[in-house]
Design a protein around this motif. Structure first.
Motif, PDB file in Angstrom:
ATOM      1  N   UNK A 274       0.926  -1.138   0.187  1.00 53.21           N
ATOM      2  CA  UNK A 274       0.182  -0.139  -0.120  1.00 53.21           C
ATOM      3  C   UNK A 274       1.019   1.199  -0.093  1.00 53.21           C
ATOM      4  N   UNK A 275       1.904   1.298   0.633  1.00 54.14           N
ATOM      5  CA  UNK A 275       2.948   2.333   0.931  1.00 54.14           C
ATOM      6  C   UNK A 275       3.473   2.706  -0.749  1.00 54.14           C
ATOM      7  N   UNK A 276       3.565   1.513  -1.619  1.00 50.33           N
ATOM      8  CA  UNK A 276       4.440   1.829  -2.568  1.00 50.33           C
ATOM      9  C   UNK A 276       3.071   2.304  -3.762  1.00 50.33           C
ATOM     10  N   UNK A 277       1.829   2.010  -3.437  1.00 44.79           N
ATOM     11  CA  UNK A 277       0.492   2.228  -4.311  1.00 44.79           C
ATOM     12  C   UNK A 277       0.150   3.531  -4.122  1.00 44.79           C
ATOM     13  N   UNK A 278       0.087   3.907  -2.896  1.00 45.95           N
ATOM     14  CA  UNK A 278      -0.684   5.253  -2.330  1.00 45.95           C
ATOM     15  C   UNK A 278       0.398   5.956  -1.583  1.00 45.95           C
ATOM     16  N   UNK A 279       0.199   7.618  -1.297  1.00 44.48           N
ATOM     17  CA  UNK A 279       1.306   7.866  -0.457  1.00 44.48           C
ATOM     18  C   UNK A 279       0.513   7.780   1.203  1.00 44.48           C
ATOM     19  N   UNK A 280       0.798   6.465   1.622  1.00 48.26           N
ATOM     20  CA  UNK A 280       0.409   6.183   3.048  1.00 48.26           C
ATOM     21  C   UNK A 280       1.876   5.744   3.656  1.00 48.26           C
ATOM     22  N   UNK A 281       1.949   6.220   4.755  1.00 49.99           N
ATOM     23  CA  UNK A 281       3.143   5.908   5.462  1.00 49.99           C
ATOM     24  C   UNK A 281       3.404   4.510   6.125  1.00 49.99           C
ATOM     25  N   UNK A 282       4.207   3.619   6.287  1.00 46.89           N
ATOM     26  CA  UNK A 282       4.183   2.502   6.618  1.00 46.89           C
ATOM     27  C   UNK A 282       3.501   2.251   8.001  1.00 46.89           C
ATOM     28  N   UNK A 283       4.037   3.229   8.969  1.00 45.46           N
ATOM     29  CA  UNK A 283       3.289   3.114  10.116  1.00 45.46           C
ATOM     30  C   UNK A 283       1.971   3.282  10.334  1.00 45.46           C
ATOM     31  N   UNK A 284       1.371   4.046   9.497  1.00 45.78           N
ATOM     32  CA  UNK A 284      -0.137   4.053   9.291  1.00 45.78           C
ATOM     33  C   UNK A 284      -0.509   2.871   8.620  1.00 45.78           C
ATOM     34  N   UNK A 285       0.198   2.130   7.676  1.00 46.94           N
ATOM     35  CA  UNK A 285      -0.451   1.038   7.028  1.00 46.94           C
ATOM     36  C   UNK A 285      -0.366  -0.022   8.197  1.00 46.94           C
ATOM     37  N   UNK A 286       0.785  -0.185   8.811  1.00 46.12           N
ATOM     38  CA  UNK A 286       0.625  -1.218   9.885  1.00 46.12           C
ATOM     39  C   UNK A 286      -0.188  -1.099  10.983  1.00 46.12           C
ATOM     40  N   UNK A 287      -0.490  -0.088  11.414  1.00 46.65           N
ATOM     41  CA  UNK A 287      -1.417   0.418  12.331  1.00 46.65           C
ATOM     42  C   UNK A 287      -2.915   0.143  12.182  1.00 46.65           C
ATOM     43  N   UNK A 288      -3.172   0.337  10.990  1.00 44.96           N
ATOM     44  CA  UNK A 288      -4.412  -0.075  10.544  1.00 44.96           C
ATOM     45  C   UNK A 288      -4.751  -1.354  10.312  1.00 44.96           C
ATOM     46  N   UNK A 289      -3.438  -2.067  10.073  1.00 46.59           N
ATOM     47  CA  UNK A 289      -3.916  -3.683   9.885  1.00 46.59           C
ATOM     48  C   UNK A 289      -3.985  -4.284  11.389  1.00 46.59           C
ATOM     49  N   UNK A 290      -3.306  -3.714  12.366  1.00 49.83           N
ATOM     50  CA  UNK A 290      -3.392  -4.415  13.593  1.00 49.83           C
ATOM     51  C   UNK A 290      -4.725  -3.905  14.256  1.00 49.83           C
ATOM     52  N   UNK A 291      -5.598  -2.638  13.753  1.00 50.37           N
ATOM     53  CA  UNK A 291      -6.803  -2.347  14.425  1.00 50.37           C
ATOM     54  C   UNK A 291      -7.784  -3.429  13.508  1.00 50.37           C
ATOM     55  N   UNK A 292      -7.511  -3.746  12.293  1.00 50.97           N
ATOM     56  CA  UNK A 292      -8.485  -4.632  11.719  1.00 50.97           C
ATOM     57  C   UNK A 292      -8.342  -6.196  12.488  1.00 50.97           C
ATOM     58  N   UNK A 293      -7.305  -6.262  12.888  1.00 56.21           N
ATOM     59  CA  UNK A 293      -7.252  -7.842  13.547  1.00 56.21           C
ATOM     60  C   UNK A 293      -8.095  -7.723  15.061  1.00 56.21           C
ATOM     61  N   UNK A 294      -7.871  -6.273  15.488  1.00 53.69           N
ATOM     62  CA  UNK A 294      -8.767  -6.165  16.770  1.00 53.69           C
ATOM     63  C   UNK A 294     -10.346  -6.340  16.389  1.00 53.69           C
ATOM     64  N   UNK A 295     -10.648  -5.485  15.352  1.00 54.20           N
ATOM     65  CA  UNK A 295     -12.140  -5.991  14.965  1.00 54.20           C
ATOM     66  C   UNK A 295     -12.575  -7.145  14.520  1.00 54.20           C
ATOM     67  N   UNK A 296     -11.695  -7.877  13.899  1.00 56.61           N
ATOM     68  CA  UNK A 296     -11.892  -9.399  13.640  1.00 56.61           C
ATOM     69  C   UNK A 296     -12.023 -10.373  14.527  1.00 56.61           C
ATOM     70  N   UNK A 297     -11.093  -9.963  15.628  1.00 58.14           N
ATOM     71  CA  UNK A 297     -11.096 -10.859  16.851  1.00 58.14           C
ATOM     72  C   UNK A 297     -12.603 -10.652  17.647  1.00 58.14           C
ATOM     73  N   UNK A 298     -12.909  -9.381  17.810  1.00 58.95           N
ATOM     74  CA  UNK A 298     -13.984  -9.205  18.317  1.00 58.95           C
ATOM     75  C   UNK A 298     -15.367  -9.757  17.811  1.00 58.95           C
ATOM     76  N   UNK A 299     -15.276  -9.706  16.368  1.00 59.65           N
ATOM     77  CA  UNK A 299     -16.488 -10.149  15.460  1.00 59.65           C
ATOM     78  C   UNK A 299     -16.470 -11.734  15.483  1.00 59.65           C
ATOM     79  N   UNK A 300     -15.334 -12.177  15.446  1.00 59.20           N
ATOM     80  CA  UNK A 300     -15.202 -13.673  15.439  1.00 59.20           C
ATOM     81  C   UNK A 300     -15.806 -14.471  16.792  1.00 59.20           C
ATOM     82  N   UNK A 301     -15.238 -13.789  17.771  1.00 58.48           N
ATOM     83  CA  UNK A 301     -15.644 -14.147  19.073  1.00 58.48           C
ATOM     84  C   UNK A 301     -17.220 -14.153  19.347  1.00 58.48           C
ATOM     85  N   UNK A 302     -17.663 -12.955  18.733  1.00 56.75           N
ATOM     86  CA  UNK A 302     -19.158 -12.571  19.167  1.00 56.75           C
ATOM     87  C   UNK A 302     -19.874 -13.623  18.248  1.00 56.75           C
ATOM     88  N   UNK A 303     -19.496 -14.109  17.008  1.00 57.01           N
ATOM     89  CA  UNK A 303     -20.134 -14.832  16.014  1.00 57.01           C
ATOM     90  C   UNK A 303     -20.014 -16.205  16.661  1.00 57.01           C
TER      91      UNK A 303
END
Length: 272
Positions: free
Chosen positions: A47-76
């Motif tokens: 994503x950092x190569x295809x869009x003007x996004x910082x690596x730290x922001x890209x990694x942080x967003x994926x970490x948050x995705x995993x938080x929401x995945x965990x919450x959703x899967x545990x709930x389901x």
């Protein structure tokens, strides 16, 4: 679509759909071909190569995705256990299913409150980790993870973006469970949608720990164990698991190759 609500470019603008899609396809292809979930790093880097996004922001967003995945899967999982139609005397890990469903629901609630607390009082949690973890290397990794999750969660202070992320999380995992359920009919497995939620949760928990490329073996074992709760024989469950794995394994690899061909990225870039 969900990722675009979590990550912004260097100027705070929404990234276009194409770079997000190509980065996702390349990352999931990497998870299927490389060990230790290396595709997650490839996805953030692409994503950092295809869009003007910082690596730290890209990694942080994926970490948050995993938080929401965990919450959703545990709930389901809790919902799946309640809807699964299992007999009251069926046990899982030595615990009755009804009792387990209540505990899973409680765990989902605690996890959600914990995520909210990290966002509200980040400095408190940093201090707790600093005092509670005696090993410097582990402490550094946990603090780095906490900072990444906090940075990503900060983007969700907008109620509209938070609602969108929650909505997309529920949608994508419901669609994924529906694919498990659809294949039940092909194999004559007479189980309802609740069983599909349970099977999906078993797979997610099974592959959560970094393992072999494409999660080969772990993926199948999780499905066989979950379907055993519904009286599905080991041979039938294994055939089902192999078919499902192949049907989801190959398309994303081909789509990843297609994304590499459509973008400026190449194998030399990925290896480096």
């Amino acid at each position: 679509m969900r990722w675009r609500h979590l990550v912004r470019d260097a100027e705070g603008q929404v990234i276009p759909p194409a770079p997000a899609w190509h980065a996702v396809a390349i990352g999931f292809m990497g998870n299927n071909l490389l060990p230790l979930r290396a595709g997650e790093l490839l996805r953030a880097w692409a994503l950092t190569r295809l869009a003007p996004v910082r690596m730290s922001s890209s990694l942080a967003s994926i970490a948050v995705e995993r938080v929401f995945d965990a919450l959703t899967v545990v709930g389901s999982l809790g919902l799946g256990l309640l809807l699964s139609g299992l007999a009251p005397d069926v046990t899982l890990g030595g615990m009755q299913v009804s009792s387990l469903a209540r505990r899973v629901g409680l765990l989902a609630g605690v996890a959600f409150l914990g995520a909210a607390a990290v966002l509200a009082w980040p400095s408190v949690f940093r201090e707790v980790l600093r005092r509670a973890v005696p090993f410097a290397g582990l402490r550094y990794r946990l603090l780095t993870l906490l900072d990444g999750v906090r940075e990503g969660l900060a983007a969700l202070r907008s109620p509209a973006r938070l609602a969108a992320v929650i909505g997309w999380s529920v949608t994508l995992w419901a669609v994924n469970a529906a694919s498990f359920w659809a294949l039940f009919f092909a194999f004559g497995i007479t189980a309802d949608f609740g069983a599909a939620l349970v099977v999906q949760s078993a797979v997610v928990f099974g592959v959560a720990v970094p393992s072999s490329p494409g999660y080969v073996g772990v993926f199948e074992a999780a499905i066989v164990l979950a379907l055993a709760l519904y009286g599905v024989s080991q041979d039938q469950a294994l055939a089902y698991a192999l078919t499902y794995h192949a049907s989801t394994f190959l398309p994303i690899i081909l789509l990843g190759f297609h994304s590499l061909a459509r973008t400026s990225l190449g194998w030399r870039d990925l290896r480096r």
